[in-house]
Design a protein around this motif. Structure first.
Motif, PDB file in Angstrom:
ATOM      1  N   VAL A 317      -3.371   7.889 -12.548  1.00 47.05           N
ATOM      2  CA  VAL A 317      -2.241   6.967 -12.483  1.00 47.05           C
ATOM      3  C   VAL A 317      -1.761   6.891 -11.038  1.00 47.05           C
ATOM      4  CG1 VAL A 317       0.075   6.459 -13.321  1.00 47.05           C
ATOM      5  CG2 VAL A 317      -1.598   7.531 -14.843  1.00 47.05           C
ATOM      6  N   PRO A 318      -1.692   5.708 -10.457  1.00 44.23           N
ATOM      7  CA  PRO A 318      -1.348   5.608  -9.025  1.00 44.23           C
ATOM      8  C   PRO A 318      -0.015   6.239  -8.675  1.00 44.23           C
ATOM      9  CG  PRO A 318      -2.234   3.520  -9.832  1.00 44.23           C
ATOM     10  CD  PRO A 318      -2.034   4.385 -11.035  1.00 44.23           C
ATOM     11  N   TYR A 319       0.997   6.083  -9.522  1.00 44.53           N
ATOM     12  CA  TYR A 319       2.325   6.583  -9.198  1.00 44.53           C
ATOM     13  C   TYR A 319       2.479   8.075  -9.482  1.00 44.53           C
ATOM     14  CZ  TYR A 319       3.446   1.607  -9.039  1.00 44.53           C
ATOM     15  OH  TYR A 319       3.460   0.277  -8.735  1.00 44.53           O
ATOM     16  N   LEU A 320       1.501   8.693 -10.100  1.00 45.03           N
ATOM     17  CA  LEU A 320       1.593  10.109 -10.464  1.00 45.03           C
ATOM     18  C   LEU A 320       0.575  10.972  -9.730  1.00 45.03           C
ATOM     19  CD1 LEU A 320       2.034   9.750 -14.329  1.00 45.03           C
ATOM     20  CD2 LEU A 320       3.816   9.946 -12.595  1.00 45.03           C
ATOM     21  N   LYS A 321      -0.113  10.405  -8.746  1.00 49.05           N
ATOM     22  CA  LYS A 321      -1.159  11.164  -8.068  1.00 49.05           C
ATOM     23  C   LYS A 321      -0.620  12.348  -7.291  1.00 49.05           C
ATOM     24  CE  LYS A 321      -4.657   7.552  -7.518  1.00 49.05           C
ATOM     25  NZ  LYS A 321      -5.457   6.745  -6.548  1.00 49.05           N
ATOM     26  N   ARG A 322       0.610  12.278  -6.819  1.00 48.13           N
ATOM     27  CA  ARG A 322       1.179  13.357  -6.011  1.00 48.13           C
ATOM     28  C   ARG A 322       1.693  14.505  -6.853  1.00 48.13           C
ATOM     29  NH1 ARG A 322       1.761  11.778  -0.789  1.00 48.13           N
ATOM     30  NH2 ARG A 322       3.106  13.581  -0.421  1.00 48.13           N
TER      31      ARG A 322
END
Length: 690
Positions: A317-322
């Motif tokens: 998920v792009p917004y959860l990569k961190r």
């Protein structure tokens, strides 16, 4: 305008009060040289001269602004200030095609590069800002390293938080294996993890109470009590510092073959998987596996699968990569369990409510020698009890820690290699601190270390240290909240770790590698599951060494041929025979070596050429002497060629004067023909002073 008179002539321009004419010089080159001089000068002082690629620019006090030289043909100049009129100094001076081409000068440095380069040449600052050879301690490198550390700190802290959560179920499970209170295992993880991570050999390694060490000392705790476990951990730490650190025994881990490494990770993955299966059993009744059709079984299996799925989805998920995948999966599973009120067991249910009651009194350990252990009143009696367990624990912990460091070196692929001495000292100090605080000892854990690296904690030691600190803070401040985390969430994370730990490639290559290597992989995996890691590594290394020795013992060979020699006048060519030896000569090949020669049929002079043969040990030297004695008894002479000087000296010592009147040295039928030009240089054994 004058063109250069030589084809490769480099134009120069020197300005003086009496000089009117000059040789052609690139306009951009002259401006770059002037800018470099201005950059390091101050008003009212004479700037140093700047030269590059043969160009010289001299500054005169009476001519502060010398006239710009005319450009040479086909010259190319780099813009001095890109983006601000740089095109004025670009390669636009190609209108004179009738002149000869001039050799192109190197591109001039920028203004900032000139300032930095010239500042390194200033004597007052040399050694402070990277001048001379002290590049590693430069101000700019230190600033860049500090910036990297600051930028990686948030991700390291997040990875440490994820690892601290993943360590809890393992520490609790290993406490049950050792027969102590779960709080003892958690304290061990805090103390050992912080000390080992702060001074360990590389970033990313996470240490805790381990299953391998807990299995070793379980019988000691059952027979003498938990205090003796702390004493054994204290002694094991001292042995690791003395043996692995001071004596450097940890470097022998390099002798562990790759099949042993594969068997180690496969067996460890099976051990960790077996430890997770306990949570799927019904502890209240017969101990059978939970039925997925019941509410408790469905919740346990479903939440475990949901955690595993979330840990795989979050990185995509792009917004959860961190967010660390394991941390996000555990948090989401906990929220899902509380929201749906699922009938699953929590950490408080497994470890007991007292473990997670909170408060600093429960988190802070008591520092001192283990109570109830007569270390001072009866040291020898205590040593007889704990020494066998401490030696085994030190060996198991060191081997597992060093193998974990080696695996992380390959995973990180950052060019760094962990030091075996430093890692042994770090683990030893951690076990000493654990023993002094009532812990049970441990070592580096491969599973948690993999979680740390995959979560982004492999760039800084802060991740391992913060994992221990977060666990200690969690026990002290957020223990009741931590106790509500469902055990199924941690089981799902650990099952994913087991999947990534197992070397699946070893199964695909079983039919493509030698059968001995496949046998070693299976042997090490079986012994790791059945007994412990130390026995498995020793058994696998011995099996690999014996297989290697057997294979090399069959590689010795001798190619006979006729030879002549000028060292003995009056000999005919057909009276000489040469054996060109090939392969290593050591204890495993001496028997075959003795069967390669026909003593009775050979001529009076026999040459043994060791150009392609390496003499390895004492057994090889003794085999050479025995062969020479056989030829001597038959009235023949052996000439030894292409031997190292060390081999010749040892042959002289080992013969002991037999056949030479007891005076020592080689007998007349054994001749070493030395040639400093062609003789190899190697030592069979270490030389000792008489």
């Amino acid at each position: 305008r004058r063109a250069p008179t030589q084809p490769n002539q480099i134009a120069t321009s020197v300005y003086s009060p009496t000089m009117v004419r000059h040789r052609p010089l690139s306009a951009g080159f002259a401006l770059a040289a002037a800018a470099a001089a201005i950059a390091v000068s101050s008003p009212g002082t004479s700037p140093p001269s700047s030269a590059a690629s043969g160009g010289v620019s001299a500054w005169s006090p009476r001519h502060p602004s010398p006239r710009k030289p005319r450009a040479a043909a086909s010259s190319v100049a780099r813009p001095l200030f890109p983006g601000r009129g740089g095109a004025l100094f670009s390669a636009a001076n190609n209108n004179n095609n009738d002149e000869a081409e001039v050799e192109q000068p190197e591109p001039s440095p920028s203004r900032l590069e000139s300032v930095v380069e010239n500042s390194k040449l200033l004597r007052p600052f040399r050694g402070s800002f990277g001048g001379g050879n002290n590049n590693n301690s430069s101000f700019f490198d230190a600033t860049a390293a500090a910036a990297d550390a600051v930028s990686s700190a948030p991700r390291s802290l997040a990875a440490g938080l994820a690892v601290s959560l993943a360590m809890i179920p393992e520490a609790v499970a290993f406490s049950f294996v050792a027969g102590v209170n779960p709080l003892v295992g958690l304290r061990t993880t805090v103390v050992l993890g912080f000390v080992a991570a702060s001074i360990g050999s590389r970033a990313g390694v996470c240490s805790s109470s381990s299953g391998a060490c807990s299995v070793v000392v379980a019988s000691l705790g059952l027979s003498h009590g938990p205090s003796y476990l702390s004493a054994a951990a204290l002694l094991a730490g001292l042995l690791q510092i003395a043996g692995g650190g001071a004596a450097g025994l940890g470097r022998f881990v390099r002798l562990v073959p790759h099949p042993v490494m594969l068997g180690f990770v496969n067996g460890l993955a099976c051990v960790m998987t077996r430890a997770q299966l306990v949570h799927f059993r019904d502890a209240s009744t017969t101990g059978a596996f939970l039925d997925p059709r019941t509410a408790a079984g469905g919740a346990m299996y479903g939440l475990t699968l949901a955690t595993m799925a979330l840990a795989r989805i979050i990185p995509r998920v792009p917004y959860l990569k961190r967010i660390p995948p394991s941390l996000g999966a555990v948090a989401a599973s906990t929220f899902l369990s509380r929201a749906l009120n699922l009938p699953v067991r929590t950490l408080a249910d497994v470890a007991g409510a007292d473990t997670f009651r909170g408060g600093f009194a429960a988190a802070l350990p008591r520092i001192g020698l283990p109570p109830g252990v007569p270390l001072l009143s009866d040291p020898f009696g205590t040593l007889r009890i704990i020494l066998p367990y401490a030696v085994t624990m030190a060996a198991v912990g060191s081997i597992e820690s060093l193998l974990t460091v080696q695996l992380l070196d390959g995973m990180a692929d950052d060019g760094e290699r962990g030091s075996t001495r430093r890692e042994c000292v770090a683990q030893g100090l951690g076990n000493v601190a654990s023993g002094l605080t009532g812990g049970i000892g441990g070592c580096a854990l491969l599973g948690q270390s993999i979680i740390n690296v995959e979560s982004g904690g492999g760039a800084s030691r802060l991740s391992g240290m913060s994992a221990a600190l977060f666990l200690g803070i969690g026990i002290a401040a957020a223990a009741p909240l931590l106790g509500e985390v469902p055990i199924a969430a941690f089981v799902g994370v650990m099952l994913l770790v087991c999947r990534s730990t197992f070397s699946w490639s070893s199964l695909r290559v079983l039919g493509k590698i030698p059968r001995l290597d496949a046998l070693v992989i299976a042997l090490v995996s079986f012994v790791t599951i059945r007994d412990d890691l130390a026995k498995a590594v020793v058994a696998g290394t011995i099996a690999s060494a014996l297989g290697f020795a057997w294979k090399q013992s069959t590689n010795i060979d001798a190619v006979p041929s006729t030879a002549s020699s000028t060292s003995v006048p009056g000999r005919k060519k057909d009276q000489w025979k040469s054996y060109n030896l090939r392969g290593p000569l050591f204890f495993g090949s001496t028997r075959k070596f003795s069967t390669l020669f026909d003593v009775h049929s050979d001529p009076d002079d026999v040459v043994l050429d060791f150009s392609e043969c390496r003499v390895v040990d004492h057994s090889a030297l003794q085999a050479i002497n025995d062969l020479a004695d056989r030829y001597g008894k038959a009235g023949k002479r052996v000439h030894l060629r292409r031997l190292s000087k060390n081999c010749a000296e040892l042959l002289d010592r080992l013969h002991g004067g037999a056949g030479n009147g007891g005076k020592g040295g080689l007998p007349p039928y054994e001749v070493v023909e030395s040639d400093p030009v062609s003789d190899p240089v190697y030592d069979v054994t270490l030389k000792r002073n008489a």
